[in-house]
Design an enzyme around this catalytic site. Structure first.
Site, PDB file in Angstrom:
ATOM      1  N   ARG A   8      35.399   3.352 -36.327  1.00  0.00           N
ATOM      2  CA  ARG A   8      35.046   3.498 -34.918  1.00  0.00           C
ATOM      3  C   ARG A   8      33.688   2.873 -34.625  1.00  0.00           C
ATOM      4  NH1 ARG A   8      35.657   9.790 -34.163  1.00  0.00           N
ATOM      5  NH2 ARG A   8      35.200   9.279 -31.966  1.00  0.00           N
TER       6      ARG A   8
ATOM      7  N   ILE B  47      39.771  12.592 -42.575  1.00  0.00           N
ATOM      8  CA  ILE B  47      39.927  11.690 -41.441  1.00  0.00           C
ATOM      9  C   ILE B  47      39.623  12.510 -40.192  1.00  0.00           C
ATOM     10  CG2 ILE B  47      41.500  10.025 -42.483  1.00  0.00           C
ATOM     11  CD1 ILE B  47      43.842  11.481 -41.360  1.00  0.00           C
ATOM     12  N   ASP B  48      39.146  11.851 -39.163  1.00  0.00           N
ATOM     13  CA  ASP B  48      38.698  12.547 -37.963  1.00  0.00           C
ATOM     14  C   ASP B  48      39.807  13.383 -37.338  1.00  0.00           C
ATOM     15  OD1 ASP B  48      36.238  11.317 -38.267  1.00  0.00           O
ATOM     16  OD2 ASP B  48      36.723   9.666 -36.914  1.00  0.00           O
ATOM     17  N   LYS B  49      39.389  14.380 -36.579  1.00  0.00           N
ATOM     18  CA  LYS B  49      40.335  15.280 -35.903  1.00  0.00           C
ATOM     19  C   LYS B  49      41.388  14.508 -35.114  1.00  0.00           C
ATOM     20  CE  LYS B  49      40.545  18.778 -32.236  1.00  0.00           C
ATOM     21  NZ  LYS B  49      39.781  19.574 -31.243  1.00  0.00           N
TER      22      LYS B  49
END
EC number: 5.4.99.-
Length: 314
Positions: free
Chosen positions: A233, A134-136
């Protein structure tokens, strides 16, 4: 030694064994796979073949993979919030701001470094057992395999879309109803760090439904059918409901009109995309039991929702 098995897709008919192995067991180098073929650790329908032998599709490949150190990153004493752990599986709640895997600009201080510090045996697994990312700046649940068998099982479940992954997100704009975004995603044509909806991209499906409406924002529940990079996103921005705080896909920040002092404070201080991996479900790689975990929203998103709700009452 761990035995991994895969069925050869029929679309790979005519490909050489070494080529098929590189596709199906991509976590291992081609040289390592070839050495295992030559040493008899690879069997196709119970037979030992040569690397250049061609397959027809439908065969079952059994690979006896040997545990060896495949990670060169250093362990670091970074705190981990462990939600579940047994001998084959680890579920963690990743905080926003923590990079999952080392890369250019973030070689240290990642979740992978923390995992190696927690369990040194993970250095024998591809990406220290990390099966998905999962993204930062996204918070929430993430699964980690602790054995090669578990890694193979979880990877296969992801490919078969058998993993339940549900997110909570706050979007800009008031949604009237939920829906589905079925649009392919690929690299942005000019900015290689971004992704975009593109005709020649990879198949991507996102389901979403309204959780709570505000005047100019919406809390949405999002369920992934596929797992492309930045999928939620990109898809939310594509339908003109970008995630609040998304500095990559959300466009220039604009303070909404009729905004209370408290809401303005929360909006200005919220420096990440409002996205949280809230639910994760899977078949246990050993027992085959279906397990599911839920993780409540982190404090920063709770404060934001409270400020949005309070602004409605003013």
């Amino acid at each position: 030694m761990t035995r991994l098995t895969e069925e050869v897709p029929f679309e790979m008919a005519g490909m050489r064994l070494d080529q098929v192995l590189a596709e199906l067991f991509a976590d291992y180098s081609r040289s390592k796979l070839q050495s295992w073929v030559k040493s008899g650790r690879v069997q196709v329908n119970g037979l030992t073949l040569k690397p250049r032998d061609k397959l027809v599709g439908g065969e079952t490949i059994a690979l006896d993979a040997e545990a060896e150190i495949v990670i060169t990153a250093e362990p670091e004493p970074i705190p981990l919030e462990i939600i579940f752990e047994d001998e084959s599986l680890l579920i963690v709640n990743k905080p926003a701001g923590l990079v999952v895997h080392p890369a250019i600009g973030n070689w240290n201080g990642t979740l992978l470094n923390a995992l190696l510090n927690h369990d040194s045996s993970l250095e024998t697994l591809p990406r220290a057992g990390i099966v998905h990312r999962i993204d930062k700046e996204t918070s929430g649940l993430l699964m980690v395999a602790k054995t090669l068998q578990a890694h193979n099982s979880l990877t296969q479940q992801l490919q078969d879309r058998d993993i339940t992954r549900e997110y909570l997100a706050i979007t800009r704009g008031r949604m009237t109803a939920g829906g589905t975004v079925d649009e392919p995603i690929g690299r942005h044509p000019t900015d290689r760090k971004r992704y975009a909806v593109r005709e020649n991209g990879k198949h991507a499906v996102t389901h979403y439904r309204v959780g709570q409406r505000f005047t100019r924002h919406t809390l949405v529940q999002v369920k992934l059918e596929t797992g492309r990079t930045h999928q939620i996103r990109v898809h939310m921005a594509h339908i003109r409901f970008p995630l609040l705080g998304d500095q990559v896909y959300g466009g220039r920040f604009q303070m909404p009109p009729d905004c209370s002092e408290q809401l303005e404070k929360e909006l200005r201080s919220f420096k990440r995309q409002a996205l949280h991996a809230a639910k994760l479900g899977l078949q246990h790689p050993v027992t085959d039991e279906y397990l599911e975990w839920e993780q409540p929203l982190p404090e920063d998103m709770i404060r934001l929702l409270e400020a949005l709700a309070e602004n409605e009452r003013d």
